[in-house]
Design an enzyme around this catalytic site. Structure first.
Site: not given
Ligand SMILES: [Zn+2]
Length: 350
Positions: A226, A142, A266, A50, A268, A224, A83-84, A189
């Site tokens: 996880s 996105e 994704n 990121s 994290d 988001g 990322d982003h 997220h």
């Molecule tokens: Zn993201």
């Protein structure tokens, strides 16, 4: 093996009907954990940084650690992804550094907080696609806005405030030519995604399925995602942490997504929890210890275990040796001659 194109990784995943985990990194131990998990499961992998990570580690440290990973694990195809990205400039600097893939998150303004309108998003994303494809680099866009905030990035709120509209997704893909598209289907997220186990009222899998039907060549991305497993939360709390009860995205929902065009997932938070739980445990049980290796090593192992588990669940395990990675130069030619075209109106020509 040099760092490879994310687009090729995702094209191969589409052929094989599996998903590829994209894991965030900030330091050496996280990169090692991912690479060890990839070797143990023979998985192609996406490693992503990121803007916060690039700032924390300074670009060059992170990039050279990635080169070391590519050198030490030559049998593993690994893509390095921004990322982003919040602006054209951020994406451009990542490409200059050697990232093989960038996300232009044009759903938010450059402040990383304020939602943009559709036209603004199309404009900045198309500009990044033109620049990146000329250099063989993959682009993720996105459409719709995810919930929550991570690394200071995000509009906040729940994931249901700006769920992706399928008509807009199709128009967006057509006008930008992105390789991959992150869609908002209710995920957020951070650790606090859902206050109860999510069901059909919060996770809009029907929207995902419809978008994939209409955009079969554009790889879908779940952010988001996880799973925030209870056992990882429990370890943190058992050894002095204070996490509120929370639920993530169930692995079965991700697997359903993979059946319907999700190729990049994704993750994290799960890794953050695994690392923190392992460090807390060592220090709680051994207050006399002060060598950072005493807790960094178990932390790295805990993350490796989570990553290997996700690689198996997403289906990427066993696929590292399926194909010969193309060079970024070959990818550039594919974009220029149209063979890598994703836009629905043009893709049929090849
Ligand atoms: Zn993201």
């Amino acid at each position: 093996m040099p760092l490879v194109s994310m687009r090729q990784l995702l094209d191969e995943a589409a052929k094989g009907g599996y998903g590829v985990g994209a894991f965030n990194v900030n330091n050496m131990e996280q990169i090692q954990a991912i690479m060890e998990a990839a070797r143990a499961t023979q998985s192609p992998v996406i490693v992503q940084a990121s803007r916060g990570a690039r700032q924390y580690s300074q670009d060059n440290f992170l990039y050279h650690l990635m080169l070391a990973a590519a050198e030490l694990y030559p049998e593993i195809p690994v893509a390095m992804h921004q990322d982003h990205g919040n602006s054209f400039e951020t994406c451009k600097s990542a490409i200059a550094l050697g990232f093989t893939s960038v996300m232009m998150d044009g759903s938010l303004k450059a402040d990383g907080k304020t939602p943009t309108d559709f036209e603004e998003n199309v404009e900045v994303t198309r500009k990044v696609v033109e620049y990146a494809h000329e250099r063989g680099v993959t682009v993720e866009g996105e459409i719709g806005v995810l919930g929550g905030i991570e690394d200071g990035h995000g509009a906040g709120g729940t994931g249901l405030e700006h769920v992706t509209d399928p008509d807009q997704a199709v128009e967006f893909a057509e006008r930008t030519g992105v390789d991959a598209l992150a869609i908002a289907i209710g995920t957020s997220h951070g650790a606090y995604k859902f206050s109860k186990k999510p069901d059909g009222s919060v996770l809009k899998m029907d929207i995902l399925i419809e978008i994939h039907k209409r955009l079969p060549r554009t790889h879908l991305v779940m952010h988001g995602s996880s799973s925030v497993p209870k056992d990882l939360q429990d370890i943190v709390n058992k050894y002095g942490g204070h996490l509120k009860e929370t639920w993530g995205v169930p692995v079965e929902e991700i697997q359903l997504g993979i059946q319907h065009g999700v190729r990049k997932i994704n993750v994290d938070t799960d890794n953050r929890l695994a690392i923190t739980g392992a460090i807390r445990k060592v220090l709680f049980e051994n207050p006399e210890k002060f060598d950072p290796r005493d807790y960094n090593k178990p932390a790295r192992e805990a993350m490796q275990k989570v990553v290997a588990e996700r690689m198996t669940q997403f289906g990427q395990a066993g696929h590292a040796g399926d194909y010969t990675p193309k060079t970024i130069e070959e990818m550039r030619e594919g974009y220029l001659d149209g063979t890598l075209e994703t836009r629905p109106s043009l893709a049929g020509a090849h």
